[in-house]
Design a protein around this motif. Structure first.
Motif, PDB file in Angstrom:
ATOM      1  N   PRO A  38       0.808  -1.225   0.000  1.00  0.00           N
ATOM      2  CA  PRO A  38       0.000   0.000   0.000  1.00  0.00           C
ATOM      3  C   PRO A  38       0.842   1.277   0.000  1.00  0.00           C
ATOM      4  CG  PRO A  38      -0.069  -1.059   2.148  1.00  0.00           C
ATOM      5  CD  PRO A  38       0.650  -1.997   1.226  1.00  0.00           C
ATOM      6  N   GLN A  39       2.119   1.182   0.396  1.00  0.00           N
ATOM      7  CA  GLN A  39       2.981   2.369   0.389  1.00  0.00           C
ATOM      8  C   GLN A  39       3.358   2.757  -1.043  1.00  0.00           C
ATOM      9  OE1 GLN A  39       3.927  -0.704   1.102  1.00  0.00           O
ATOM     10  NE2 GLN A  39       5.990  -1.086   0.350  1.00  0.00           N
ATOM     11  N   LYS A  40       3.166   1.853  -1.993  1.00  0.00           N
ATOM     12  CA  LYS A  40       3.480   2.133  -3.397  1.00  0.00           C
ATOM     13  C   LYS A  40       2.192   2.591  -4.073  1.00  0.00           C
ATOM     14  CE  LYS A  40       7.665  -0.335  -3.927  1.00  0.00           C
ATOM     15  NZ  LYS A  40       8.634  -0.470  -4.975  1.00  0.00           N
ATOM     16  N   THR A  41       2.213   3.820  -4.550  1.00  0.00           N
ATOM     17  CA  THR A  41       1.024   4.420  -5.156  1.00  0.00           C
ATOM     18  C   THR A  41       1.229   4.631  -6.652  1.00  0.00           C
ATOM     19  OG1 THR A  41       1.822   6.673  -4.813  1.00  0.00           O
ATOM     20  CG2 THR A  41       0.535   5.673  -3.004  1.00  0.00           C
ATOM     21  N   ILE A  42       0.129   4.901  -7.327  1.00  0.00           N
ATOM     22  CA  ILE A  42       0.201   5.215  -8.759  1.00  0.00           C
ATOM     23  C   ILE A  42       1.027   6.483  -8.956  1.00  0.00           C
ATOM     24  CG2 ILE A  42      -1.131   5.871 -10.805  1.00  0.00           C
ATOM     25  CD1 ILE A  42      -1.527   2.941 -10.039  1.00  0.00           C
ATOM     26  N   GLU A  43       0.792   7.489  -8.108  1.00  0.00           N
ATOM     27  CA  GLU A  43       1.558   8.734  -8.211  1.00  0.00           C
ATOM     28  C   GLU A  43       3.047   8.470  -8.002  1.00  0.00           C
ATOM     29  OE1 GLU A  43      -1.179   8.438  -6.337  1.00  0.00           O
ATOM     30  OE2 GLU A  43      -2.596   9.828  -7.237  1.00  0.00           O
ATOM     31  N   GLY A  44       3.357   7.568  -7.068  1.00  0.00           N
ATOM     32  CA  GLY A  44       4.748   7.193  -6.835  1.00  0.00           C
ATOM     33  C   GLY A  44       5.347   6.527  -8.061  1.00  0.00           C
ATOM     34  N   ALA A  45       4.570   5.658  -8.705  1.00  0.00           N
ATOM     35  CA  ALA A  45       5.038   4.996  -9.926  1.00  0.00           C
ATOM     36  C   ALA A  45       5.283   6.034 -11.022  1.00  0.00           C
ATOM     37  CB  ALA A  45       4.020   3.954 -10.387  1.00  0.00           C
ATOM     38  N   CYS A  46       4.372   6.999 -11.128  1.00  0.00           N
ATOM     39  CA  CYS A  46       4.536   8.058 -12.137  1.00  0.00           C
ATOM     40  C   CYS A  46       5.777   8.892 -11.836  1.00  0.00           C
ATOM     41  CB  CYS A  46       3.289   8.932 -12.193  1.00  0.00           C
ATOM     42  SG  CYS A  46       1.840   8.066 -12.852  1.00  0.00           S
ATOM     43  N   ASN A  47       5.979   9.228 -10.568  1.00  0.00           N
ATOM     44  CA  ASN A  47       7.185   9.975 -10.185  1.00  0.00           C
ATOM     45  C   ASN A  47       8.441   9.176 -10.516  1.00  0.00           C
ATOM     46  OD1 ASN A  47       5.824  12.231  -9.194  1.00  0.00           O
ATOM     47  ND2 ASN A  47       5.689  11.388  -7.136  1.00  0.00           N
ATOM     48  N   TYR A  48       8.387   7.858 -10.301  1.00  0.00           N
ATOM     49  CA  TYR A  48       9.525   6.996 -10.614  1.00  0.00           C
ATOM     50  C   TYR A  48       9.813   7.025 -12.113  1.00  0.00           C
ATOM     51  CZ  TYR A  48      12.237   2.785 -11.481  1.00  0.00           C
ATOM     52  OH  TYR A  48      13.191   1.906 -11.910  1.00  0.00           O
ATOM     53  N   VAL A  49       8.777   6.895 -12.918  1.00  0.00           N
ATOM     54  CA  VAL A  49       8.950   6.928 -14.379  1.00  0.00           C
ATOM     55  C   VAL A  49       9.572   8.258 -14.793  1.00  0.00           C
ATOM     56  CG1 VAL A  49       7.718   6.979 -16.594  1.00  0.00           C
ATOM     57  CG2 VAL A  49       7.093   5.286 -14.857  1.00  0.00           C
ATOM     58  N   LEU A  50       9.085   9.354 -14.232  1.00  0.00           N
ATOM     59  CA  LEU A  50       9.631  10.673 -14.571  1.00  0.00           C
ATOM     60  C   LEU A  50      11.086  10.800 -14.156  1.00  0.00           C
ATOM     61  CD1 LEU A  50       6.633  12.967 -13.614  1.00  0.00           C
ATOM     62  CD2 LEU A  50       7.418  12.376 -15.900  1.00  0.00           C
ATOM     63  N   SER A  51      11.434  10.252 -12.993  1.00  0.00           N
ATOM     64  CA  SER A  51      12.824  10.362 -12.545  1.00  0.00           C
ATOM     65  C   SER A  51      13.747   9.533 -13.437  1.00  0.00           C
ATOM     66  CB  SER A  51      12.972   9.954 -11.079  1.00  0.00           C
ATOM     67  OG  SER A  51      12.799   8.569 -10.914  1.00  0.00           O
ATOM     68  N   VAL A  52      13.283   8.376 -13.862  1.00  0.00           N
ATOM     69  CA  VAL A  52      14.085   7.560 -14.787  1.00  0.00           C
ATOM     70  C   VAL A  52      14.233   8.291 -16.117  1.00  0.00           C
ATOM     71  CG1 VAL A  52      14.137   5.410 -16.119  1.00  0.00           C
ATOM     72  CG2 VAL A  52      13.501   5.356 -13.705  1.00  0.00           C
ATOM     73  N   ALA A  53      13.135   8.835 -16.602  1.00  0.00           N
ATOM     74  CA  ALA A  53      13.186   9.563 -17.874  1.00  0.00           C
ATOM     75  C   ALA A  53      14.149  10.743 -17.784  1.00  0.00           C
ATOM     76  CB  ALA A  53      11.787  10.046 -18.250  1.00  0.00           C
ATOM     77  N   LYS A  54      14.096  11.471 -16.685  1.00  0.00           N
ATOM     78  CA  LYS A  54      14.979  12.625 -16.509  1.00  0.00           C
ATOM     79  C   LYS A  54      16.441  12.188 -16.454  1.00  0.00           C
ATOM     80  CE  LYS A  54      15.831  16.644 -13.613  1.00  0.00           C
ATOM     81  NZ  LYS A  54      15.446  17.381 -12.430  1.00  0.00           N
ATOM     82  N   SER A  55      16.716  11.090 -15.754  1.00  0.00           N
ATOM     83  CA  SER A  55      18.100  10.649 -15.588  1.00  0.00           C
ATOM     84  C   SER A  55      18.705  10.170 -16.903  1.00  0.00           C
ATOM     85  CB  SER A  55      18.199   9.551 -14.532  1.00  0.00           C
ATOM     86  OG  SER A  55      17.597   8.362 -14.984  1.00  0.00           O
ATOM     87  N   THR A  56      17.876   9.685 -17.819  1.00  0.00           N
ATOM     88  CA  THR A  56      18.398   9.199 -19.098  1.00  0.00           C
ATOM     89  C   THR A  56      18.482  10.315 -20.130  1.00  0.00           C
ATOM     90  OG1 THR A  56      16.227   8.612 -19.959  1.00  0.00           O
ATOM     91  CG2 THR A  56      17.428   6.900 -18.742  1.00  0.00           C
ATOM     92  N   GLY A  57      17.700  11.358 -19.940  1.00  0.00           N
ATOM     93  CA  GLY A  57      17.695  12.456 -20.895  1.00  0.00           C
ATOM     94  C   GLY A  57      16.878  12.155 -22.146  1.00  0.00           C
ATOM     95  N   GLN A  58      16.258  11.002 -22.197  1.00  0.00           N
ATOM     96  CA  GLN A  58      15.457  10.626 -23.356  1.00  0.00           C
ATOM     97  C   GLN A  58      14.121  11.354 -23.282  1.00  0.00           C
ATOM     98  OE1 GLN A  58      15.338   6.402 -24.004  1.00  0.00           O
ATOM     99  NE2 GLN A  58      13.523   6.505 -25.271  1.00  0.00           N
ATOM    100  N   ALA A  59      13.692  11.927 -24.396  1.00  0.00           N
ATOM    101  CA  ALA A  59      12.470  12.726 -24.394  1.00  0.00           C
ATOM    102  C   ALA A  59      11.213  11.917 -24.677  1.00  0.00           C
ATOM    103  CB  ALA A  59      12.582  13.858 -25.415  1.00  0.00           C
TER     104      ALA A  59
END
Length: 162
Positions: A38-59
């Motif tokens: 329950p500590q893992k939320t959809i918003e958390g998953a979205c934030n994770y995806v954004l952080s991965v995307a940012k770290s790779t620089g891929q648009a």
């Protein structure tokens, strides 16, 4: 007051939520996994995806890649919600239905942005016009001063020149 959903693009969260719900129905093991964390939320998953995307620089990312990252977020215990560190705008493929109120708000916002752009462009043009006029006036003053200096040099001294 801002909600967690306000931190990431609303339609992105909706698409990820729909995908997670479909996966839960198709895969009972995944459903148990999501429910057991329950500590893992959809918003958390979205934030994770954004952080991965940012770290790779891929648009741009394929849907399968994004959903793979979402699944990874729920699968791995050591993957945490990084928080909203990426205030990026997200473009979601597919058609988004807007209510009449949302359409009216979007139209009003577009009109305001257009007005602001027109005002900014007019102010810039006015500033350029004034700068050009000032430069021309300075050039006229400089030429007039040069002309006066030449005339004075040619006149000679009243008491002993020539």
């Amino acid at each position: 007051m801002a909600t967690k959903t306000d931190k990431v693009t609303k339609y992105f969260v909706e698409r990820v939520t729909a995908w997670v719900e479909n996966e839960k129905q198709a895969d009972p093991e995944f459903a148990k996994l999501v429910e057991s964390k329950p500590q893992k939320t959809i918003e958390g998953a979205c934030n994770y995806v954004l952080s991965v995307a940012k770290s790779t620089g891929q648009a741009g990312w394929d849907d399968a890649e994004v959903y793979g990252m979402v699944r990874h977020f729920f699968d791995e215990d050591d993957v945490k919600d990084p928080g909203n560190q990426n205030p990026s705008k997200i473009v979601v493929s597919g058609h988004v239905d807007l209510t009449a109120e949302e359409k009216a708000e979007a139209m009003e916002k577009a009109k305001e942005e257009y007005k602001a752009d027109l005002i900014k462009a007019a102010a810039k043009a006015e500033a350029e016009r004034k700068a050009k006029e000032q430069k021309a006036a300075e050039e006229r003053r400089r030429k007039l001063e040069e002309k006066r200096e030449k005339e004075l040099a040619m006149q000679g001294d009243l008491f002993g020149g020539w």
